[in-house]
Design a protein around this motif. Structure first.
Motif, mmCIF file in Angstrom:
data_model
loop_
_atom_site.group_PDB
_atom_site.id
_atom_site.type_symbol
_atom_site.label_atom_id
_atom_site.label_comp_id
_atom_site.label_asym_id
_atom_site.label_seq_id
_atom_site.Cartn_x
_atom_site.Cartn_y
_atom_site.Cartn_z
ATOM 1 N N LYS A 20 0.831 -1.207 0.000
ATOM 2 C CA LYS A 20 0.000 0.000 0.000
ATOM 3 C C LYS A 20 0.865 1.257 0.000
ATOM 4 N N GLN A 21 1.863 1.305 0.866
ATOM 5 C CA GLN A 21 2.731 2.480 0.938
ATOM 6 C C GLN A 21 3.583 2.615 -0.322
ATOM 7 N N ALA A 22 4.057 1.496 -0.851
ATOM 8 C CA ALA A 22 4.847 1.541 -2.081
ATOM 9 C C ALA A 22 4.012 2.130 -3.217
ATOM 10 N N ARG A 23 2.757 1.752 -3.291
ATOM 11 C CA ARG A 23 1.859 2.270 -4.327
ATOM 12 C C ARG A 23 1.642 3.772 -4.144
ATOM 13 N N GLN A 24 1.472 4.219 -2.898
ATOM 14 C CA GLN A 24 1.274 5.648 -2.634
ATOM 15 C C GLN A 24 2.498 6.462 -3.040
ATOM 16 N N VAL A 25 3.679 5.972 -2.690
ATOM 17 C CA VAL A 25 4.916 6.685 -3.042
ATOM 18 C C VAL A 25 5.108 6.685 -4.560
ATOM 19 N N ALA A 26 4.875 5.550 -5.195
ATOM 20 C CA ALA A 26 5.020 5.463 -6.651
ATOM 21 C C ALA A 26 4.032 6.401 -7.349
ATOM 22 N N ASN A 27 2.811 6.479 -6.856
ATOM 23 C CA ASN A 27 1.822 7.386 -7.446
ATOM 24 C C ASN A 27 2.255 8.837 -7.310
ATOM 25 N N LYS A 28 2.873 9.178 -6.174
ATOM 26 C CA LYS A 28 3.347 10.548 -5.971
ATOM 27 C C LYS A 28 4.484 10.869 -6.948
ATOM 28 N N ASP A 35 3.713 17.399 -12.668
ATOM 29 C CA ASP A 35 3.890 18.708 -12.050
ATOM 30 C C ASP A 35 5.021 18.599 -11.028
ATOM 31 N N PRO A 36 6.259 18.905 -11.412
ATOM 32 C CA PRO A 36 7.394 18.698 -10.509
ATOM 33 C C PRO A 36 7.438 19.627 -9.302
ATOM 34 N N HIS A 37 6.638 20.682 -9.296
ATOM 35 C CA HIS A 37 6.651 21.602 -8.160
ATOM 36 C C HIS A 37 5.223 21.880 -7.682
ATOM 37 N N PRO A 38 4.549 20.852 -7.140
ATOM 38 C CA PRO A 38 3.189 21.073 -6.642
ATOM 39 C C PRO A 38 3.209 21.942 -5.384
ATOM 40 N N PRO A 39 2.049 22.445 -4.981
ATOM 41 C CA PRO A 39 2.001 23.332 -3.807
ATOM 42 C C PRO A 39 2.512 22.691 -2.515
ATOM 43 N N ASP A 40 2.405 21.368 -2.386
ATOM 44 C CA ASP A 40 2.839 20.722 -1.145
ATOM 45 C C ASP A 40 4.322 20.350 -1.144
ATOM 46 N N VAL A 54 4.696 11.997 1.452
ATOM 47 C CA VAL A 54 3.597 11.067 1.206
ATOM 48 C C VAL A 54 3.407 10.286 2.490
ATOM 49 N N GLY A 55 2.396 10.645 3.268
ATOM 50 C CA GLY A 55 2.197 9.967 4.543
ATOM 51 C C GLY A 55 3.424 10.141 5.416
ATOM 52 N N GLU A 56 4.019 9.028 5.847
ATOM 53 C CA GLU A 56 5.200 9.109 6.705
ATOM 54 C C GLU A 56 6.508 9.004 5.925
ATOM 55 N N TYR A 57 6.429 9.127 4.598
ATOM 56 C CA TYR A 57 7.614 9.014 3.749
ATOM 57 C C TYR A 57 7.885 10.322 3.031
ATOM 58 N N ARG A 58 9.143 10.520 2.678
ATOM 59 C CA ARG A 58 9.570 11.731 1.996
ATOM 60 C C ARG A 58 10.348 11.342 0.741
ATOM 61 N N ILE A 59 10.063 12.048 -0.327
ATOM 62 C CA ILE A 59 10.762 11.868 -1.600
ATOM 63 C C ILE A 59 11.643 13.088 -1.798
ATOM 64 N N ILE A 60 12.932 12.870 -1.969
ATOM 65 C CA ILE A 60 13.878 13.944 -2.275
ATOM 66 C C ILE A 60 14.158 13.840 -3.772
ATOM 67 N N TYR A 61 14.002 14.960 -4.488
ATOM 68 C CA TYR A 61 14.161 14.914 -5.941
ATOM 69 C C TYR A 61 14.638 16.258 -6.470
ATOM 70 N N ARG A 62 15.021 16.245 -7.734
ATOM 71 C CA ARG A 62 15.357 17.471 -8.452
ATOM 72 C C ARG A 62 15.027 17.259 -9.924
ATOM 73 N N VAL A 63 14.917 18.347 -10.635
ATOM 74 C CA VAL A 63 14.590 18.294 -12.057
ATOM 75 C C VAL A 63 15.789 18.829 -12.826
ATOM 76 N N GLU A 64 16.252 18.037 -13.782
ATOM 77 C CA GLU A 64 17.335 18.456 -14.674
ATOM 78 C C GLU A 64 16.862 18.251 -16.092
ATOM 79 N N GLN A 65 16.735 19.316 -16.825
ATOM 80 C CA GLN A 65 16.267 19.304 -18.210
ATOM 81 C C GLN A 65 14.946 18.544 -18.300
#
Length: 89
Positions: A20-28, A35-40, A54-65
């Motif tokens: 369930k959590q894997a699906r939530q993170v993957a969907n995010k 939309d790489p920069h949503p309001p949240d 996403v819930g109790e998990y955090r995704i760290i990311y960046r956009v390059e090109q």
């Protein structure tokens, strides 16, 4: 639309999550592709990285090109920032 480039560490963490959590993170991550920069999402001060929670998990990311780079997924605490070298105790 952005391509997704997750690190091995992010992929490994995603595989260890319950379905369930894997699906939530993957969907995010897929939503970040649209939309790489949503309001949240917030930019980490002084770094080119963003964070999305996403819930109790955090995704760290960046956009390059045309690529969404996901170096880290983890629990919502400062460990994720320490792992990237973005914060020192």
């Amino acid at each position: 639309m952005l391509r997704i480039n997750p690190s091995r560490q992010a992929q490994k963490f995603l595989r260890t999550l319950p379905p369930k959590q894997a699906r939530q993170v993957a969907n995010k991550i897929v939503a970040l592709r649209q939309d790489p920069h949503p309001p949240d999402a917030k930019q980490l001060r002084g770094y080119p990285y963003w964070r999305a929670d996403v819930g109790e998990y955090r995704i760290i990311y960046r956009v390059e090109q045309d690529t969404l780079i996901v170096p880290l997924i983890g629990k919502r605490n400062d460990r994720a920032r320490r792992d990237l070298g973005l914060w020192s105790p």
